[in-house]
Design a protein around this motif. Structure first.
Motif, PDB file in Angstrom:
ATOM      1  N   LEU A  60     -17.361  15.358  17.244  1.00  0.00           N
ATOM      2  CA  LEU A  60     -18.691  15.750  16.759  1.00  0.00           C
ATOM      3  C   LEU A  60     -19.369  16.674  17.767  1.00  0.00           C
ATOM      4  O   LEU A  60     -20.027  17.645  17.388  1.00  0.00           O
ATOM      5  CB  LEU A  60     -19.543  14.504  16.500  1.00  0.00           C
ATOM      6  CG  LEU A  60     -19.040  13.605  15.358  1.00  0.00           C
ATOM      7  CD1 LEU A  60     -19.853  12.301  15.306  1.00  0.00           C
ATOM      8  CD2 LEU A  60     -19.140  14.325  14.012  1.00  0.00           C
TER       9      LEU A  60
ATOM     10  N   ASN B  86     -15.314  20.897   8.526  1.00  0.00           N
ATOM     11  CA  ASN B  86     -16.103  20.140   9.509  1.00  0.00           C
ATOM     12  C   ASN B  86     -16.346  18.719   9.018  1.00  0.00           C
ATOM     13  O   ASN B  86     -16.222  17.756   9.776  1.00  0.00           O
ATOM     14  CB  ASN B  86     -17.462  20.824   9.728  1.00  0.00           C
ATOM     15  CG  ASN B  86     -17.426  21.856  10.846  1.00  0.00           C
ATOM     16  OD1 ASN B  86     -16.368  22.174  11.377  1.00  0.00           O
ATOM     17  ND2 ASN B  86     -18.592  22.381  11.192  1.00  0.00           N
TER      18      ASN B  86
ATOM     19  N   THR C 166     -10.462  16.149  20.032  1.00  0.00           N
ATOM     20  CA  THR C 166     -10.654  17.024  18.871  1.00  0.00           C
ATOM     21  C   THR C 166      -9.318  17.438  18.268  1.00  0.00           C
ATOM     22  O   THR C 166      -9.140  17.417  17.042  1.00  0.00           O
ATOM     23  CB  THR C 166     -11.471  18.266  19.276  1.00  0.00           C
ATOM     24  OG1 THR C 166     -12.679  17.821  19.893  1.00  0.00           O
ATOM     25  CG2 THR C 166     -11.781  19.145  18.074  1.00  0.00           C
TER      26      THR C 166
ATOM     27  N   VAL D 269     -17.884  18.774  19.766  1.00  0.00           N
ATOM     28  CA  VAL D 269     -17.246  20.097  19.642  1.00  0.00           C
ATOM     29  C   VAL D 269     -17.760  20.806  18.389  1.00  0.00           C
ATOM     30  O   VAL D 269     -18.082  21.995  18.430  1.00  0.00           O
ATOM     31  CB  VAL D 269     -15.707  19.951  19.627  1.00  0.00           C
ATOM     32  CG1 VAL D 269     -15.030  21.218  19.120  1.00  0.00           C
ATOM     33  CG2 VAL D 269     -15.207  19.597  21.028  1.00  0.00           C
ATOM     34  N   ILE D 270     -17.855  20.075  17.286  1.00  0.00           N
ATOM     35  CA  ILE D 270     -18.362  20.671  16.034  1.00  0.00           C
ATOM     36  C   ILE D 270     -19.768  21.233  16.247  1.00  0.00           C
ATOM     37  O   ILE D 270     -20.080  22.339  15.796  1.00  0.00           O
ATOM     38  CB  ILE D 270     -18.359  19.607  14.898  1.00  0.00           C
ATOM     39  CG1 ILE D 270     -16.925  19.359  14.419  1.00  0.00           C
ATOM     40  CG2 ILE D 270     -19.273  20.028  13.743  1.00  0.00           C
ATOM     41  CD1 ILE D 270     -16.776  18.196  13.429  1.00  0.00           C
ATOM     42  N   HIS D 271     -20.608  20.497  16.977  1.00  0.00           N
ATOM     43  CA  HIS D 271     -22.002  20.926  17.139  1.00  0.00           C
ATOM     44  C   HIS D 271     -22.190  21.932  18.275  1.00  0.00           C
ATOM     45  O   HIS D 271     -23.167  22.681  18.279  1.00  0.00           O
ATOM     46  CB  HIS D 271     -22.915  19.711  17.324  1.00  0.00           C
ATOM     47  CG  HIS D 271     -23.109  18.930  16.060  1.00  0.00           C
ATOM     48  ND1 HIS D 271     -23.902  19.369  15.036  1.00  0.00           N
ATOM     49  CD2 HIS D 271     -22.557  17.762  15.628  1.00  0.00           C
ATOM     50  CE1 HIS D 271     -23.866  18.491  14.033  1.00  0.00           C
ATOM     51  NE2 HIS D 271     -23.042  17.512  14.371  1.00  0.00           N
TER      52      HIS D 271
ATOM     53  N   ALA E  99     -23.098  22.443  10.508  1.00  0.00           N
ATOM     54  CA  ALA E  99     -22.887  23.133  11.788  1.00  0.00           C
ATOM     55  C   ALA E  99     -21.797  24.198  11.671  1.00  0.00           C
ATOM     56  O   ALA E  99     -21.455  24.852  12.661  1.00  0.00           O
ATOM     57  CB  ALA E  99     -22.529  22.125  12.881  1.00  0.00           C
TER      58      ALA E  99
END
Lengths: 208, 208
Positions: free
Chosen positions: A37, B138, B36, A39-41, B68
């Protein structure tokens, strides 16, 4: 007396140990936060790169992540061009809009769809766009997780951009470039955009 | 004598501390592996769900991750319908192909594009497909990172499926459903497909 010399270590070491456990547990429990999460953000578009080269094993890691994307009917209609030829990168940077940064990126990955794959009926043939977009997103997140920067510069569905990339890379007619992704180490930290908007969520619950 | 009682703790505690440091460092260094990348590679399509409900905060975490995603010209043309109405889920499971699992999923998220957003010219208007696909990926990865299972069941570009979802959800004409994503706790572990294929990588290097 000799053994007692180590007694002063007990407390600090115990504190460090308990603290290190706490760090990991905290991370997993706080508001469902976890590394993925984060990394996604934290991912954002990177348009300035340092001189540092990207190791070829890292490029393979990105491509392996891309190919782990879901694919409609498991057709896997993707193809990846890794462009390291400086002349080609400069040419693309001059001929594509919003792609100046390609001239100075260590390399670029061009994500393409193969429209000869899968069922040739009118509708199914368009699924490469979703499959290749999901693959691209995996690639961007894998890059972010490795400390690399990227930016999605769109090619499809613009006919002129498709022609530009097709000519520069000598793509056959059945291979359609979806985007060009420069890859490199970021020259500076970039602040991700805040895009959360609860207005974009609609709930469909049982009427009572 | 009283203090010396704790001496036997020094060695085990030190070993545990060093070991806990080692676990984290090892994870970060092995073959560029990280959480990740693990999540990207462990994600697979889940079609059977346990009875366990999905907390609403988790649903919000998924939607925050989805929003995101990168978006062409930052248009953010996405809209998310969270479907918990059992009658609607059953109806979709009966009327959509390959979506039987919807009848038994705790909920589904329908990722849609808003074609009134962004530049209305012929080409730009299609960018919602890429943006919403990246947002979907995502969402799938965020779900995997939280131990939830999902599967991307395609709607766009099939006209009949779009009509089915439009009717069931009463979508306005400018909202196009891209997919329906059931969300729940997996009933069983699923083995991800191995899709890595080095033949799908082409290199463009300077000719010499």
């Amino acid at each position: 007396m000799q053994r007692a010399n180590h007694q002063h270590l007990i407390l600090p070491v115990l504190i460090l140990f308990v603290f290190s456990l706490f760090i990991n547990t905290e991370k997993a429990m706080s508001q469902h936060a976890n590394e993925t999460l984060n990394v996604i953000h934290n991912r954002s578009s990177i348009r300035h790169f340092s001189e540092q080269a990207v190791p070829s094993e890292m490029v393979e890691t990105l491509l392996r992540a891309a190919m782990a994307a879901p694919s409609s009917r498991n057709v896997q209609p993707w193809l990846f061009y890794v462009v390291e030829d400086r002349e080609v990168l400069i040419r693309l940077s001059e001929e594509l809009p919003s792609a100046r940064m390609l001239a100075h990126a260590p390399l670029a990955i061009v994500v393409c769809g193969d429209i000869q794959k899968g069922d040739p009926n009118e509708e199914q043939v368009h699924n490469w766009v979703m499959d290749c977009s999901a693959a691209t997103q995996n690639l961007l997140l894998a890059a972010e997780s490795l400390g690399l920067g990227t930016v999605w510069t769109g090619v499809h569905p613009y006919a002129d951009r498709i022609a530009t990339v097709r000519n520069a890379l000598r793509l056959p007619a059945h291979i359609i470039p979806l985007n060009v992704i420069p890859v490199g180490y970021p020259a500076a930290h970039a602040q991700p955009k805040e895009k959360w908007d609860p207005e974009k969520v609609k709930h469909i619950r049982a009427e009572k």
